[in-house]
Design a protein around this motif. Structure first.
Motif, PDB file in Angstrom:
ATOM      1  N   GLN A   1      -3.945  -1.665   1.294  1.00  0.00           N
ATOM      2  CA  GLN A   1      -4.257  -1.075  -0.009  1.00  0.00           C
ATOM      3  C   GLN A   1      -4.045  -2.081  -1.133  1.00  0.00           C
TER       4      GLN A   1
ATOM      5  N   THR B   1      -1.043  -0.211   6.560  1.00  0.00           N
ATOM      6  CA  THR B   1      -1.895   0.570   5.653  1.00  0.00           C
ATOM      7  C   THR B   1      -1.551   0.286   4.194  1.00  0.00           C
TER       8      THR B   1
ATOM      9  N   ASP C   1      -7.184  -3.481  -3.414  1.00  0.00           N
ATOM     10  CA  ASP C   1      -7.109  -3.299  -4.859  1.00  0.00           C
ATOM     11  C   ASP C   1      -7.255  -4.633  -5.579  1.00  0.00           C
TER      12      ASP C   1
END
Length: 303
Positions: free
Chosen positions: A172, A168, A176
């Motif tokens: 991210q 996870t 991003d």
């Protein structure tokens, strides 16, 4: 190190450790996982949690490609419960290193969709820097969780949970990076570096990759290599170029001077820093590199 010397060192190490590798466990009984370099050790530690003791053969700041194992490294490996390497020909010394060791071993990069090196003596061989993509490291985490479960079945649930949480966090970083790069004109989405260590990051972030040399070399960049990069940066109007922490940035400074591109900053690849340094963990390394690339290409301030 010839085979005879290797056997002697192994015999001494095993005699010290004991036939069942009791010496591989620390005072609280945790099995020992020995990785080849610091980046891999941190990835493994995130999956292992507190059930395993994870160590690295190399120290922070060390260059992994041409590392030469010491007798002490061989003794440590002989006493380990599991050895983890990156694979993809990163550790050119590794096959000989483990040839006479009776220790389980796992290749962290198994299953990665590889990219071949396109130039020089390494042409046609897979680029070994698969960990430079957060998407690939999610696969590393799954491979390690399975290996750790085989080593310590009672920890299966914890290893699976740790790997899921780590995936996870990695996703991210990936999301991003892609979102922030989307603001760039397509022609300027180019990652120009000293070493070709960013093929996977470039592929997974939608960047065109260009580098001076494919793999860290002992000799300086050739004039032809530098000229080729200068021509690319000019033709694509690349706003910034980068270099890695373990090599001289002098050739890339030539590129910047000749083209007017900014020297966008230092990128980290093969090693973590010391705990008080800029990239003490893999997540901090990949975030640092992503921030530096985005800031350099967009002209914004690094976060």
């Amino acid at each position: 190190m010839n085979r005879m010397v290797l056997l002697v060192v192994l015999a001494l190490g095993l005699a010290t450790a004991g036939c069942d590798r009791v010496g591989a466990r620390d005072d609280d009984g945790r099995p020992v996982v020995l990785t080849t370099f610091t980046v891999l050790a941190d990835i493994a530690a995130n999956v292992a949690g507190d059930r395993l003791r994870v160590e690295s053969i190399t120290k922070p700041g060390a260059e992994i490609h041409g590392y030469e194992p010491t007798p002490g490294d061989i003794r440590r490996a002989a006493q380990a419960d599991l050895i983890v390497d990156n694979g993809l020909n990163l550790e050119a010394w590794f096959a000989k290193f483990v040839a006479d060791l009776d220790v389980p071993h796992v290749v962290a990069s198994d299953g990665v969709r590889t990219i071949d090196i396109a130039a020089d003596a390494y042409a046609g061989k897979p680029n070994p820097h698969a960990w430079m993509s957060p998407l690939n490291v999610q696969l590393y985490a799954d491979n390690l969780a399975r290996a750790f479960t085989e080593l310590d079945p009672d920890g299966a649930q914890q290893y699976a949970a740790n790997a899921a949480a780590y995936r996870t966090a990695l996703q991210q970083v990936q999301d991003d990076l892609v979102t922030r790069l989307a603001a760039l004109p397509p022609t300027q989405r180019a990652l120009v570096t000293c070493e070709g260590a960013f093929s996977y990051l470039a592929r997974d972030a939608g960047l065109t990759e260009r580098y001076i040399w494919p793999v860290n070399a002992e000799q300086q960049a050739t004039p032809q290599q530098v000229t080729g990069v200068i021509e690319f940066v000019r033709s694509a109007a690349v706003p910034a170029v980068f270099c890695e922490s373990t090599v001289s940035d002098d050739p890339m400074r030539q590129v910047a001077s000749a083209t007017g591109a900014r020297l966008g900053g230092v990128l980290y690849v093969d090693s973590l820093s010391e705990p008080d340094g800029p990239v003490p963990t893999y997540l901090e390394l990949i975030r640092h590199d992503a921030d530096t690339v985005v800031a350099g290409l967009t002209g914004s301030a690094a976060r």
